[in-house]
Design a protein around this motif. Structure first.
Motif, PDB file in Angstrom:
ATOM      1  N   LYS A   1     -18.422  -4.489  34.252  1.00 58.00           N
ATOM      2  CA  LYS A   1     -18.534  -5.952  34.357  1.00 58.00           C
ATOM      3  C   LYS A   1     -17.643  -6.498  35.472  1.00 58.00           C
TER       4      LYS A   1
ATOM      5  N   ARG B   1     -15.170   0.737  25.777  1.00 61.41           N
ATOM      6  CA  ARG B   1     -14.635  -0.563  26.205  1.00 61.41           C
ATOM      7  C   ARG B   1     -14.142  -0.493  27.650  1.00 61.41           C
TER       8      ARG B   1
ATOM      9  N   GLU C   1     -15.989 -11.973  26.942  1.00 59.50           N
ATOM     10  CA  GLU C   1     -17.171 -12.620  26.364  1.00 59.50           C
ATOM     11  C   GLU C   1     -18.426 -11.792  26.598  1.00 59.50           C
TER      12      GLU C   1
ATOM     13  N   ARG D   1     -17.793  -6.676  10.839  1.00 60.28           N
ATOM     14  CA  ARG D   1     -18.305  -6.092  12.080  1.00 60.28           C
ATOM     15  C   ARG D   1     -18.557  -4.627  11.837  1.00 60.28           C
TER      16      ARG D   1
ATOM     17  N   CYS E   1     -17.122  -0.527  29.891  1.00 54.54           N
ATOM     18  CA  CYS E   1     -17.714  -1.864  29.909  1.00 54.54           C
ATOM     19  C   CYS E   1     -16.915  -2.800  30.810  1.00 54.54           C
TER      20      CYS E   1
ATOM     21  N   GLN F   1     -15.942   0.518  14.443  1.00 48.04           N
ATOM     22  CA  GLN F   1     -15.718   0.877  15.846  1.00 48.04           C
ATOM     23  C   GLN F   1     -14.984   2.189  15.905  1.00 48.04           C
TER      24      GLN F   1
ATOM     25  N   ALA G   1     -28.268 -14.037  18.013  1.00 50.81           N
ATOM     26  CA  ALA G   1     -26.933 -14.569  17.727  1.00 50.81           C
ATOM     27  C   ALA G   1     -26.657 -14.505  16.231  1.00 50.81           C
TER      28      ALA G   1
ATOM     29  N   GLY H   1     -18.640  -8.587  27.085  1.00 47.75           N
ATOM     30  CA  GLY H   1     -18.579  -7.318  26.360  1.00 47.75           C
ATOM     31  C   GLY H   1     -18.323  -7.466  24.880  1.00 47.75           C
ATOM     32  N   ASP H   2     -18.264  -8.710  24.395  1.00 52.89           N
ATOM     33  CA  ASP H   2     -17.986  -8.982  22.980  1.00 52.89           C
ATOM     34  C   ASP H   2     -16.704  -8.276  22.537  1.00 52.89           C
ATOM     35  N   ILE H   3     -15.658  -8.467  23.340  1.00 52.67           N
ATOM     36  CA  ILE H   3     -14.357  -7.835  23.100  1.00 52.67           C
ATOM     37  C   ILE H   3     -13.363  -8.931  22.749  1.00 52.67           C
ATOM     38  N   ASP H   4     -12.615  -8.754  21.661  1.00 51.99           N
ATOM     39  CA  ASP H   4     -11.634  -9.778  21.301  1.00 51.99           C
ATOM     40  C   ASP H   4     -10.467  -9.757  22.286  1.00 51.99           C
TER      41      ASP H   4
END
Length: 167
Positions: free
Chosen positions: A54, A47, A67, A163, A50, A166, A153, A69-72
């Motif tokens: 970015k 993470r 968004e 999910r 990433c 991780q 998607a 990196g699809d990270i909450d």
């Protein structure tokens, strides 16, 4: 329905219906564990890498990077806090919108990107190197087609989907 426990893989070519979900989940999980272990050697997480990459590409807000990196949100805040504490990134006002704050990569962060990208490239090369050379382009092409097409998607499901694990 996908089995939770893998069936013996045996000879993939002779299987009537290989468990695609298991194959993708398993290989993805193992690749993530290898990546996590390798990046830990340079004091990074996937993470963190990433977010730095970015942020270095162009001026981006924390939300935009999350968004991409699809990270909450919560994980993103913790990740940026860790990058700031390590002196690798900092939150700054945007040059285009003074209401927004961006994640800026420091000089130390730029050096870390070089180190961590070398690690990422090595782990990917090791994985691809385990395949016969002739299959490598086909695997990448097939996965790219799936990721950009049919599996681009997630769909809503009343039962939901967990999910992937991780590290």
């Amino acid at each position: 329905m996908t089995s939770l426990a893998p069936a013996p893989l045996g000879d993939i070519a002779t299987c009537s219906a290989p468990d695609l979900s298991f194959l993708l989940d398993h290989t993805s999980h193992v690749l993530r564990t290898r990546m996590a272990a390798a990046l830990a050697e340079v004091g990074m997480t996937a993470r963190m890498h990433c977010v730095l990459v970015k942020a270095a590409e162009q001026e981006r807000t924390q939300i935009q990077i999350a968004e991409l990196g699809d990270i909450d949100k919560t994980t993103m805040v913790v990740t940026v806090d860790a990058l700031e504490k390590a002196g690798l990134a900092e939150r700054r006002p945007s040059t285009t919108d003074r209401r927004a704050r961006i994640i800026a990569v420091t000089a130390a962060g730029a050096e870390m990107i070089k180190r961590s990208q070398a690690v990422v490239d090595r782990v990917h090369a090791e994985a691809m190197g385990s395949l016969p050379e002739g299959l490598r382009p086909a695997l990448l092409e097939a996965l790219t087609l799936l990721a950009r097409g049919h599996l681009a998607a997630p769909v809503d499901s009343p039962a939901g989907a967990r999910r992937a694990r991780q590290a």
